[in-house]
Scaffold this motif. Sequence first.
Motif, short mmCIF file in Angstrom:
data_model
loop_
_atom_site.label_atom_id
_atom_site.label_comp_id
_atom_site.label_asym_id
_atom_site.label_seq_id
_atom_site.Cartn_x
_atom_site.Cartn_y
_atom_site.Cartn_z
N ALA A 226 0.83 -1.20 0.00
CA ALA A 226 0.00 0.00 0.00
C ALA A 226 0.87 1.25 0.00
CB ALA A 226 -0.94 -0.01 1.20
N GLY A 227 1.88 1.27 0.86
CA GLY A 227 2.79 2.41 0.90
C GLY A 227 3.55 2.58 -0.41
N LEU A 228 3.95 1.47 -1.01
CA LEU A 228 4.66 1.51 -2.28
C LEU A 228 3.78 2.08 -3.39
CD1 LEU A 228 6.95 0.64 -4.27
CD2 LEU A 228 5.79 -1.58 -4.40
N PHE A 229 2.56 1.54 -3.53
CA PHE A 229 1.66 1.98 -4.60
C PHE A 229 1.29 3.46 -4.43
CE2 PHE A 229 0.07 -2.65 -4.74
CZ PHE A 229 1.01 -2.98 -5.71
N LEU A 230 1.03 3.87 -3.19
CA LEU A 230 0.68 5.27 -2.95
C LEU A 230 1.84 6.20 -3.30
CD1 LEU A 230 -1.24 4.88 0.43
CD2 LEU A 230 -2.23 5.71 -1.72
N SER A 231 3.04 5.83 -2.87
CA SER A 231 4.21 6.67 -3.13
C SER A 231 4.49 6.79 -4.62
CB SER A 231 5.43 6.11 -2.40
OG SER A 231 5.23 6.10 -1.01
N TYR A 232 4.40 5.67 -5.32
CA TYR A 232 4.66 5.69 -6.76
C TYR A 232 3.52 6.37 -7.52
CZ TYR A 232 5.86 4.12 -11.45
OH TYR A 232 6.18 4.08 -12.79
N GLY A 233 2.29 6.08 -7.10
CA GLY A 233 1.13 6.57 -7.83
C GLY A 233 0.94 8.07 -7.77
N LEU A 234 1.57 8.74 -6.81
CA LEU A 234 1.47 10.18 -6.74
C LEU A 234 2.54 10.90 -7.56
CD1 LEU A 234 0.46 10.95 -3.03
CD2 LEU A 234 -0.99 10.59 -5.04
N VAL A 235 3.48 10.12 -8.12
CA VAL A 235 4.51 10.74 -8.97
C VAL A 235 4.52 10.16 -10.38
CG1 VAL A 235 5.99 11.25 -6.99
CG2 VAL A 235 6.32 9.12 -8.24
N ALA A 236 3.77 9.09 -10.62
CA ALA A 236 3.76 8.46 -11.93
C ALA A 236 2.40 7.80 -12.16
CB ALA A 236 4.88 7.42 -12.04
N PRO A 237 2.03 7.55 -13.42
CA PRO A 237 0.73 6.91 -13.70
C PRO A 237 0.66 5.51 -13.11
CG PRO A 237 1.68 7.88 -15.70
CD PRO A 237 2.76 7.90 -14.66
N ILE A 238 -0.53 5.15 -12.61
CA ILE A 238 -0.73 3.83 -12.02
C ILE A 238 -2.21 3.46 -12.17
CG2 ILE A 238 -1.30 4.58 -9.67
CD1 ILE A 238 0.54 2.32 -8.64
N ASP A 239 -2.49 2.18 -12.25
CA ASP A 239 -3.86 1.68 -12.36
C ASP A 239 -4.42 1.51 -10.95
OD1 ASP A 239 -6.21 0.27 -12.70
OD2 ASP A 239 -5.40 -1.12 -14.18
N TRP A 240 -5.19 2.49 -10.48
CA TRP A 240 -5.65 2.48 -9.09
C TRP A 240 -6.62 1.34 -8.81
CZ3 TRP A 240 -2.91 4.73 -5.61
CH2 TRP A 240 -2.18 5.88 -5.92
N ALA A 241 -7.42 0.95 -9.79
CA ALA A 241 -8.34 -0.18 -9.58
C ALA A 241 -7.55 -1.46 -9.31
CB ALA A 241 -9.25 -0.35 -10.79
N ALA A 242 -6.49 -1.67 -10.11
CA ALA A 242 -5.64 -2.84 -9.90
C ALA A 242 -4.94 -2.78 -8.57
CB ALA A 242 -4.62 -2.95 -11.04
N VAL A 243 -4.55 -1.57 -8.14
CA VAL A 243 -3.89 -1.39 -6.84
C VAL A 243 -4.80 -1.86 -5.72
CG1 VAL A 243 -3.21 0.39 -5.18
CG2 VAL A 243 -2.29 0.43 -7.50
N VAL A 244 -6.07 -1.44 -5.75
CA VAL A 244 -7.01 -1.82 -4.69
C VAL A 244 -7.18 -3.33 -4.64
CG1 VAL A 244 -9.42 -1.67 -3.94
CG2 VAL A 244 -8.24 0.39 -4.75
N VAL A 245 -7.34 -3.96 -5.80
CA VAL A 245 -7.51 -5.41 -5.84
C VAL A 245 -6.26 -6.12 -5.31
CG1 VAL A 245 -7.82 -7.41 -7.36
CG2 VAL A 245 -9.16 -5.33 -7.74
N ALA A 246 -5.09 -5.66 -5.72
CA ALA A 246 -3.84 -6.30 -5.29
C ALA A 246 -3.66 -6.19 -3.78
CB ALA A 246 -2.65 -5.66 -6.01
N ILE A 247 -4.02 -5.05 -3.21
CA ILE A 247 -3.90 -4.88 -1.76
C ILE A 247 -4.87 -5.78 -1.03
CG2 ILE A 247 -4.24 -3.26 0.15
CD1 ILE A 247 -3.15 -1.06 -1.69
N ILE A 248 -6.10 -5.90 -1.53
CA ILE A 248 -7.10 -6.75 -0.88
C ILE A 248 -6.65 -8.21 -0.91
CG2 ILE A 248 -9.44 -7.69 -1.10
CD1 ILE A 248 -10.32 -4.89 -2.01
N VAL A 249 -6.17 -8.68 -2.06
CA VAL A 249 -5.72 -10.08 -2.16
C VAL A 249 -4.55 -10.33 -1.20
CG1 VAL A 249 -4.71 -11.82 -3.68
CG2 VAL A 249 -6.53 -10.34 -4.53
N ALA A 250 -3.59 -9.41 -1.16
CA ALA A 250 -2.45 -9.57 -0.26
C ALA A 250 -2.89 -9.51 1.20
CB ALA A 250 -1.40 -8.50 -0.55
N PHE A 251 -3.83 -8.63 1.51
CA PHE A 251 -4.35 -8.52 2.87
C PHE A 251 -4.99 -9.83 3.32
CE2 PHE A 251 -7.93 -7.58 5.72
CZ PHE A 251 -7.30 -6.89 6.74
N LEU A 252 -5.79 -10.43 2.46
CA LEU A 252 -6.44 -11.70 2.81
C LEU A 252 -5.41 -12.82 2.95
CD1 LEU A 252 -9.61 -11.50 0.53
CD2 LEU A 252 -9.47 -11.11 3.00
N GLY A 253 -4.42 -12.85 2.06
CA GLY A 253 -3.36 -13.85 2.19
C GLY A 253 -2.55 -13.66 3.46
#
Length: 274
Positions: A226-253
């Motif tokens: 989450a910290g990585l995606f937020l830090s990168y996403g505020l300085v470069a383009p990122i797919d925020w929908a994919a970010v949310v899904v990836a964090i949820i899957v990792a959180f459950l794992g």
Amino acid sequence: MSAPTQTSTPATGFTANVSRVLDAKMRVLDGDLPRYLLKAGLAGVLITVMLLANYLVVGLFAASGMPGGAVVGKVLGAGVFGFALVFIYFLGAELATSTMMVAGVGAATRRLSPLRFWKLLGACMLGNVLGGLVIAVLIRFSSVLSGSTLEYVGHVVETKLAYLDGGWAGYADLFVRAIFCNLLINLAMAAVYNGQVHSGLGKALAMWASVLVFIVMGFEHSVANAGLFLSYGLVAPIDWAAVVVAIIVAFLGNTVGGALFIGVPFTHLDAAHS
């Protein structure tokens, strides 16, 4: 609201120690939510800062051109990030991944209902993400993510989000890597809480080593991601929908790795030997 049903726990040992930690967490969460979120926010800040330090080291070595530089940088960077959990523990911050084991013990001893189990983990994760967001905003107005560091972080973000392009196999890969990540983290925390490691140095080494190994192995930590995606996403383009899904899957794992692989079985092992 009536208190959750509790089973008896021994006066000493792993289950007793973790149960006391759980009770302290719930007192703060139930009695002073802003304070709990602040403690969780501190953990998010520490995780994000140390993760970026890790990538700075890796990026510098990868760009150096020295033989084996990428491998050396990965190990040294992991060693830097390994101190994140140490700081969090000794500063009394609240990290979702280690709290997952504590919540697992709470579920196994019936100190937590399913609703309160997810309330604890949800509040902790929310605070962690808010802490990571604070650092990401500061990063946005600095040159910390630039040059070789930005290039390497972009590669890492692309790799982590690529799991979602692999269909169910990719999701399963991400999920299993998250299980392994928190299994390692909470093996160290179990050693800290079982009463057999008494010195601060011994506890620090256990936590540092577990984090170093999961970083080198490429396992997935939902708070760090989450910290990585937020830090990168505020300085470069990122797919925020994919970010949310990836964090949820990792959180459950991570939850499975911490609660089901460590918290619950260690509680029953402790009860069997009491």
